[in-house]
Design an enzyme around this catalytic site. Structure first.
Site, short mmCIF file in Angstrom:
data_model
loop_
_atom_site.label_atom_id
_atom_site.label_comp_id
_atom_site.label_asym_id
_atom_site.label_seq_id
_atom_site.Cartn_x
_atom_site.Cartn_y
_atom_site.Cartn_z
N ASP A 103 0.83 -1.20 0.00
CA ASP A 103 0.00 0.00 0.00
C ASP A 103 0.86 1.26 0.00
O ASP A 103 1.89 1.33 0.69
CB ASP A 103 -0.88 -0.03 1.25
N GLU B 164 1.51 -0.63 -5.12
CA GLU B 164 0.47 0.37 -5.36
C GLU B 164 1.18 1.72 -5.39
O GLU B 164 1.46 2.32 -4.35
CB GLU B 164 -0.59 0.37 -4.26
#
Length: 562
Positions: A223, A284
């Site tokens: 993330d 990401e």
């Protein structure tokens, strides 16, 4: 009717010859609280996922990515982690996680788990210790604490804004009750950013990687991979907070895509490479241009990075061709696969997004009071976009429910919204709840089969009943059967490992020849207003339009054996 003709062509992606699983895998994203509820509390859980794994094997994907299931106060649906080595009771136990990993492997599915390294929860033991420790202490140094501006320190240390809206700084009250330092949170105030200049932080996350690798996971989706390192001095920044929204005149934001992140990922890659079985990481990273993103997938860092440039590309032939060619060019230069994606838990579902006016900015959610997108148009374009995407060599990600054609919930009552974006923008942005609605499995069951009870953590729209799995299973022309056919054909012909040749079939026609090990497949997408005449000697393998008879209608795509 536009007639097909002999196409001029040029190679945009050669076959690499490499066979690691992550180069061509199709990975299915599960949002744990929204996929399957085993105990009737209205929230999905790990036992529910385990019970439904045969569905994924039959669908034809290669792996599953699980959004966070860690111990968390759930201020941002689990992306605020309080304990990276345990499971939140909402979702089950560590034993449930072990069983899920075992069962997935038994179903020939690899398991990718989410890792959230940019920030923790403010309820993490480290942050609680930081609040009781003194300024300048080792406990504070694990986060980004700063004195405020102004004579009394009452102004934030800089002008950074949160991605979720509002200031990116919150002032604490010191242990003696006086106003104290400020801490940085690029997201919600309950998600304090970690200080990745601190070697203790780096060591902790290396241990977390090993903890999950030892339990058998096959990889990590990381993330905010572009956000861990901030520019020295934390200079002011008044530009957009989303790098995809930057203009050519903008400089790189001081909180994103700093060169120091790459040292972190080289160390992580060494850890992954020390384990058997081709363990992998996916970044990401909302990074522009593609050449900057490709730095994350050099051969000693990540194996994959989401191609968000493709996700946000307008529904126009020139734009799609340019995005595909630029992505291949950047990734091929570093020997990495391009990793395609159309939907995830942070964006409006593409069965709705593609019905919005072409070329307008992408909204962060849709209110019931907004103009409502044309559901039929959105689904038609979504099926065509997926048919194009799954033909393209490289990796691909599928978001839960997109195989059913699930739209965004665009009439969600405001009082049930839970995304912190909705509150932090003072209700100006709807946020991401509309793409996170619980999965419909059975039309005539409670909660459409999501769980044994009627309640779901977010309400399901009535439209989900007709789209439930049991309404599409074995139904010719259904979106579920389209996905199954695309995935089976992709696997049988090894399209993910092939080369890509761009064809010039006309200004509104996107076309590629995918030369794989056992066949050459031509994918054609019609974005023009007129029907497109297909070659008379070609065999139709699969089409996004339920029936085609020699012509491809607008907003449709087809795979041909040529």
């Amino acid at each position: 009717m536009t007639a097909s003709n002999d196409a001029t062509a040029h190679l945009v992606h050669p076959t690499s010859g490499d066979r690691e699983w992550w180069r061509s895998a199709v990975i299915y994203q599960i949002y744990p609280r929204s996929w399957a509820d085993s105990d009737g509390d209205g929230i999905g859980d790990l036992p529910g996922i385990t019970a439904r794994l045969p569905y994924l094997k039959a669908l034809g994907v290669d792996a599953v990515w699980l959004s966070p299931f860690y111990t968390s106060p759930q201020a941002d649906a689990g992306y605020d982690v309080a304990d990276y080595r345990d499971i939140d009771p909402l979702f089950g136990t560590l034993a449930d996680a072990d069983e899920l990993i075992r069962a997935a492997h038994a179903n020939d599915l690899r398991v990718v788990v989410d890792l959230v390294p940019n920030h923790t929860s403010d309820e993490h033991a480290w942050f609680r210790a930081a609040l009781t420790a003194a300024p300048g202490s080792p406990e504070r140094d694990r986060y980004i604490f700063r004195d405020g501006r102004g004579a009394d320190g009452g102004e934030p240390p800089n002008d950074w804004q949160s991605v979720f809206g509002g200031d990116a700084w919150t002032r604490i009250t010191e242990a003696d009750g006086t106003p104290g330092q400020w801490y940085l949170h690029l997201f919600d105030r309950k998600q304090p950013d970690l200080n990745w200049e601190n070697p203790v932080v780096r060591s902790e996350f290396e241990d977390i990687l090993r903890f999950w690798l030892d339990r058998g996971v096959d990889g990590f989706r990381v993330d905010v991979a572009h956000g861990l390192v901030k520019a020295p001095g934390l200079p002011d920044w008044t530009g957009p907070m989303n790098m995809i929204d930057l203009t050519e005149a903008d400089t790189r934001p001081p909180m994103w895509d700093q060169d120091g992140v790459h040292d972190i990922y080289r160390d992580w890659r060494k850890i992954l490479d020390s384990y058997p079985g081709e363990r992998a990481m996916c970044a990401e990273a909302w990074v522009e241009p593609p050449e900057r993103l490709a730095r994350y997938v050099r051969d000693d860092e990540f194996q994959q990075a989401f191609n968000f440039d493709f996700l946000v590309t307008p529904w126009r032939a020139d734009d799609l061709r340019a995005a595909i060619a630029q992505s291949y060019r950047a990734n091929d230069a570093v020997g990495a696969p391009t990793t395609w994606v159309l939907s995830n838990h942070d964006v409006v579902r593409h069965a709705t997004r593609l019905a919005l006016p072409v070329g307008e900015p992408r909204p962060n959610g849709i209110f019931a009071t907004d103009p409502q997108p044309d559901a039929e148009l959105g689904l038609r374009r979504a099926r065509a976009a997926t048919t194009l995407m799954l033909a393209l060599p490289g990796g691909a990600y599928v978001y839960y429910g997109e195989e059913l054609g699930l739209p965004e919930h665009t009439t969600l009552p405001d009082e049930v919204r839970q995304d912190p974006t909705y509150q932090r923008t003072e209700h100006k942005e709807a946020g991401r709840d509309g793409c996170r609605i619980p999965m419909p499995w059975e039309k005539d069951s409670a909660s459409y089969g999501f769980g044994p009870g009627e309640h779901t953590w977010l309400p399901q729209p009535e439209s989900y009943g007709a789209l439930a799995v049991d309404q599409q299973d074995d139904v010719p022309g259904s979106t579920l059967e389209l996905y199954r056919t695309l995935l089976q054909t992709r696997r049988d012909l090894r399209l993910g490992e092939g080369s890509t040749t761009q064809l010039d079939l006309g200004p509104d026609i996107v076309g590629y020849d995918i030369a794989a090990a056992d066949a050459t497949v031509r994918v054609i997408l019609n974005l023009g207003e007129a029907d497109y005449e297909l070659p008379s000697d070609a065999t139709v393998l699969v089409s996004s339009a339920p029936e085609i008879a020699g012509v491809l209608p607008t907003d449709a795509a087809v795979w041909l054996q040529v």
